[in-house]
Every structure is written in C-alpha cells, then in structure tokens.
Design a protein around this motif. Sequence first.
Motif, PDB file in Angstrom:
ATOM      1  N   GLN A   3       0.821  -1.201   0.000  1.00  0.00           N
ATOM      2  CA  GLN A   3       0.000   0.000   0.000  1.00  0.00           C
ATOM      3  C   GLN A   3       0.863   1.262   0.000  1.00  0.00           C
ATOM      4  O   GLN A   3       0.542   2.242  -0.662  1.00  0.00           O
ATOM      5  CB  GLN A   3      -0.916  -0.019   1.235  1.00  0.00           C
ATOM      6  CG  GLN A   3      -2.184   0.756   1.035  1.00  0.00           C
ATOM      7  CD  GLN A   3      -3.046   0.221  -0.082  1.00  0.00           C
ATOM      8  OE1 GLN A   3      -3.335  -0.956  -0.158  1.00  0.00           O
ATOM      9  NE2 GLN A   3      -3.456   1.084  -0.979  1.00  0.00           N
ATOM     10  N   HIS A  94       0.163  -4.250  -8.715  1.00  0.00           N
ATOM     11  CA  HIS A  94      -0.191  -4.438  -7.308  1.00  0.00           C
ATOM     12  C   HIS A  94      -1.116  -5.638  -7.171  1.00  0.00           C
ATOM     13  O   HIS A  94      -1.652  -6.133  -8.153  1.00  0.00           O
ATOM     14  CB  HIS A  94      -0.860  -3.176  -6.750  1.00  0.00           C
ATOM     15  CG  HIS A  94       0.083  -2.027  -6.643  1.00  0.00           C
ATOM     16  ND1 HIS A  94       1.016  -1.912  -5.645  1.00  0.00           N
ATOM     17  CD2 HIS A  94       0.270  -0.953  -7.445  1.00  0.00           C
ATOM     18  CE1 HIS A  94       1.727  -0.816  -5.823  1.00  0.00           C
ATOM     19  NE2 HIS A  94       1.306  -0.220  -6.920  1.00  0.00           N
ATOM     20  N   GLU A  98      -4.561  -4.726  -2.675  1.00  0.00           N
ATOM     21  CA  GLU A  98      -4.008  -3.365  -2.655  1.00  0.00           C
ATOM     22  C   GLU A  98      -4.827  -2.430  -3.540  1.00  0.00           C
ATOM     23  O   GLU A  98      -5.087  -1.286  -3.172  1.00  0.00           O
ATOM     24  CB  GLU A  98      -2.545  -3.377  -3.113  1.00  0.00           C
ATOM     25  CG  GLU A  98      -1.607  -3.995  -2.094  1.00  0.00           C
ATOM     26  CD  GLU A  98      -0.229  -4.336  -2.652  1.00  0.00           C
ATOM     27  OE1 GLU A  98       0.620  -4.714  -1.835  1.00  0.00           O
ATOM     28  OE2 GLU A  98      -0.005  -4.229  -3.872  1.00  0.00           O
TER      29      GLU A  98
END
Length: 143
Positions: A3, A94, A98
Amino acid sequence: MNQAKINDIQDEIIEEFSIFEDWMDKYAYLIELGNSLEPLDEKYKVELNLIEGCQSRVWLQAECENGIVTFKAESDAVIVKGIIALLIRVLTNHTPDEIINADLYFINKIGLNEHLSPTRSNGLVSMVKQMRFYAMAFKAKNA
C-alpha cells in the motif's frame, strides 16, 4: 509491493502536478501523459473492454499473473487518456487487495475532480470502479 508503494506513486504525481500554476499547463501535462501510454493491442479494443459510463471510448485490459494485476488502456480522447495513464501508473503491478483498498487521494490533491466536466468526472469514477472490479474478480478467482 504494498500500500505504501501506491501512496508513494500518488505523492510523486501530486508533486509533478504542483509544478504547474494553471490548469492549462496541467491539461497539457495530462495530454502528454496520455500520449506516452503504450498503445493498446487492437485485439483488446472490443466491446467487452469498453468502460461503461465514459463519454469517450475507453478500453481497459487487465491481467493477473502471480497475484499481481497489470492494466493497459486506450482512449479516443486525449485528456481521458491522460487520466487513465495516471490510474494505471498508480494501480498497475499491485495485488488485487491493494487495488481494492487503495485510497486514491491524488485525484483530489491535484484538483482533477474540480477541473473535469461532470461527464468526465463520471468517467473517472467509472474507470476506478472498473479497475477495482477487475481486482475483485481476480481475487475471487484466486481465492
């Protein structure tokens, strides 16, 4: 990837946009970003990949490999192409989690939400929604 990485990318974007004083320059930069987007393979420019709710045509292709999602996109409108280029920069590479949980604060911080027409704003929301939808689908598939 985590993140924090998503937020680092957003902070970079905020910094880049802070260089420009007026919105004409910011639009020019958005267009430049859109033009630097890798063209989408014609085979992905299909009805299925068109994002609903966008005034202009936006195709979004998503893939998930080894738990990492990548996005590619194309639009027939230069500003929109720049917006999707920013979203791809923030959300590609990602995990589905996320992407689903990302707080996309850069949109407000650079003033994008205030400087788009209502139809473009709806399109922006639709693009984010579609990217999260893909992430949810990949998460469900791999669960």
